[in-house]
Each structure stands twice: as C-alpha cells, then as structure tokens.
Scaffold this active site. Structure first.
Site, PDB file in Angstrom:
ATOM      1  CD  GLN A 134       3.402   5.665   2.947  1.00  0.00           C
ATOM      2  OE1 GLN A 134       2.425   5.129   2.452  1.00  0.00           O
ATOM      3  NE2 GLN A 134       4.420   4.980   3.452  1.00  0.00           N
ATOM      4  CG  HIS A 188       0.377   6.686   5.729  1.00  0.00           C
ATOM      5  ND1 HIS A 188       1.483   7.204   6.375  1.00  0.00           N
ATOM      6  CD2 HIS A 188       0.651   5.375   5.519  1.00  0.00           C
ATOM      7  CE1 HIS A 188       2.382   6.248   6.540  1.00  0.00           C
ATOM      8  NE2 HIS A 188       1.902   5.130   6.033  1.00  0.00           N
ATOM      9  CG  HIS A 215      -0.346   0.770   7.411  1.00  0.00           C
ATOM     10  ND1 HIS A 215       0.534   0.389   8.395  1.00  0.00           N
ATOM     11  CD2 HIS A 215       0.361   1.572   6.568  1.00  0.00           C
ATOM     12  CE1 HIS A 215       1.716   0.939   8.154  1.00  0.00           C
ATOM     13  NE2 HIS A 215       1.648   1.655   7.045  1.00  0.00           N
ATOM     14  CD  GLU A 216      -0.821   2.335   2.850  1.00  0.00           C
ATOM     15  OE1 GLU A 216      -0.425   3.511   2.731  1.00  0.00           O
ATOM     16  OE2 GLU A 216      -0.044   1.397   3.133  1.00  0.00           O
ATOM     17  CB  CYS A 251       5.439   2.149   7.693  1.00  0.00           C
ATOM     18  SG  CYS A 251       4.930   3.650   6.849  1.00  0.00           S
ATOM     19  CG  LEU A 252       6.961   1.251   1.660  1.00  0.00           C
ATOM     20  CD1 LEU A 252       6.343   1.625   0.312  1.00  0.00           C
ATOM     21  CD2 LEU A 252       8.090   0.251   1.480  1.00  0.00           C
ATOM     22  N   GLY A 273       0.848  -1.177   0.000  1.00  0.00           N
ATOM     23  CA  GLY A 273       0.000   0.000   0.000  1.00  0.00           C
ATOM     24  C   GLY A 273       0.885   1.228   0.000  1.00  0.00           C
TER      25      GLY A 273
END
Length: 192
Positions: A50, A152, A148-149, A106-107, A45
């Site tokens: 991000q 953000h 999770h996304e 997480c990226l 995702g």
C-alpha cells in the site's frame, strides 16, 4: 514521514510480495513511517504494497478498535483485546473457525465498505521487527485485520472476497478511484 497510499488500480497491489532479510535497507525507518502513515490515514492496518513496496511487511493496531467498543460489544470477541504489532515475512499456518461477516474498508480503496466473510482464527508464522521468529494464533477482529493485511502481501484485496454481482456494481466506483477521481484526507498515489 507520512507516505502516500497506493490507490486501487496500481499493479503493486496485485503482486505477491517477497520475504526480506534483516539487512533490508532502512527497515526501522520504513516501519516507523508505516505507523505514522497508518495513523494519519485513520487506518488500523497497513501493508507494504500500500506504500509501493512489494515486500512481506505489515503493521496492525487493532487495540484502537477495542478502545471504541462498549463492554457489550467487547464481550462478542472473547480472548481478543487487540494488538499493536509488526509482521515481517508472514505466512499463514492454519485457518480455523466459521467464516463470519464484518464490514471492511481499505485505505487503497477509499469510500467503499462491504461485508466480507473471513475465518474466526488464523495462526501465522512470521518474524517481528527484531527478526525473532514467532508463531501465534489470533482470533476475532484482530484475526480479521491481520487477514485483510495478509491479503495485501499476497496480491489480493478485500473486494476479491465479494460475490461477482457485488463487484460488478462497484466497478464504476473502482474505476473512478483508479483514475484519481476520489477525495480523501490523506495523500494517495495513482497509477498512470
């Protein structure tokens, strides 16, 4: 085009993102770039904050998770075979089910993974990439990736769900990430 991933410590990750309209400049290209960036970075995702955009947009491909599960593991998530989807202007309608743990990463916060508790089910109101209104319920791992996304676009990170002591123990690692003292296989953008 592969875009740099914004690292922990950048203020855009703490902003509540704004809804957009169908005439958002170069939206189709932005979505294509987000898919390319997500796959290049080995994510499932990716949310617009991000990549340094404070808009309510994220992409999810939880199908790739299920491709790597055996039949016994898949049976743990009935009714969830994964999705590949774009979410624009998403807003949570309802959360249901018991909170359950899953090891998340997480990226934007590389090399840190922790168990996070999230509800089993989420119903979202959103528009798709054609700006068609949708209201859909998601369960299991797919619901988790979406939540999770979604965090953000609401200015939250998975580490916000951890107990204070666990966050305190991670502080030096998080400080290193914000200072650019982390090595990853994808481009990152650090706040100066």
């Amino acid at each position: 085009m592969i875009l740099p991933i914004v690292a922990y410590g950048h203020p855009v990750l703490r902003m509540v993102a704004k809804d957009i309209s169908a005439d958002y400049p170069e939206l189709e290209k932005l979505i294509a770039d987000m898919w390319e960036t997500m796959y290049y970075s080995n994510g499932v995702g990716l949310a617009a904050p991000q990549i340094n955009r404070d808009i309510r947009l994220f992409v999810v491909d939880s199908k790739q998770i299920f491709e790597n599960l055996d039949d016994e593991e898949k049976a743990e998530y009935p009714g969830d075979a994964g999705i590949k989807q774009v979410f624009i202007n998403a807003h949570i309608k309802t959360l249901n089910g018991d909170d359950w743990p899953y090891n998340e990463g997480c990226l934007s916060i590389p090399k840190i993974r922790e168990d996070v508790f999230r509800p089993e089910e989420v119903t979202l109101d959103y528009v798709d990439e054609n700006f068609q209104p949708q209201s859909t319920t998601f369960t299991g791992i797919t619901a988790r990736v979406i939540l999770h996304e979604y965090d953000h676009i609401d200015g939250k990170l998975f580490i916000d769900h951890l107990k204070p002591l666990k966050r305190k123990l991670l502080k030096s690692k998080l400080d290193d990430i914000s200072k650019g003292k982390v090595r990853v296989d994808y481009r990152m953008m650090f706040y100066k």
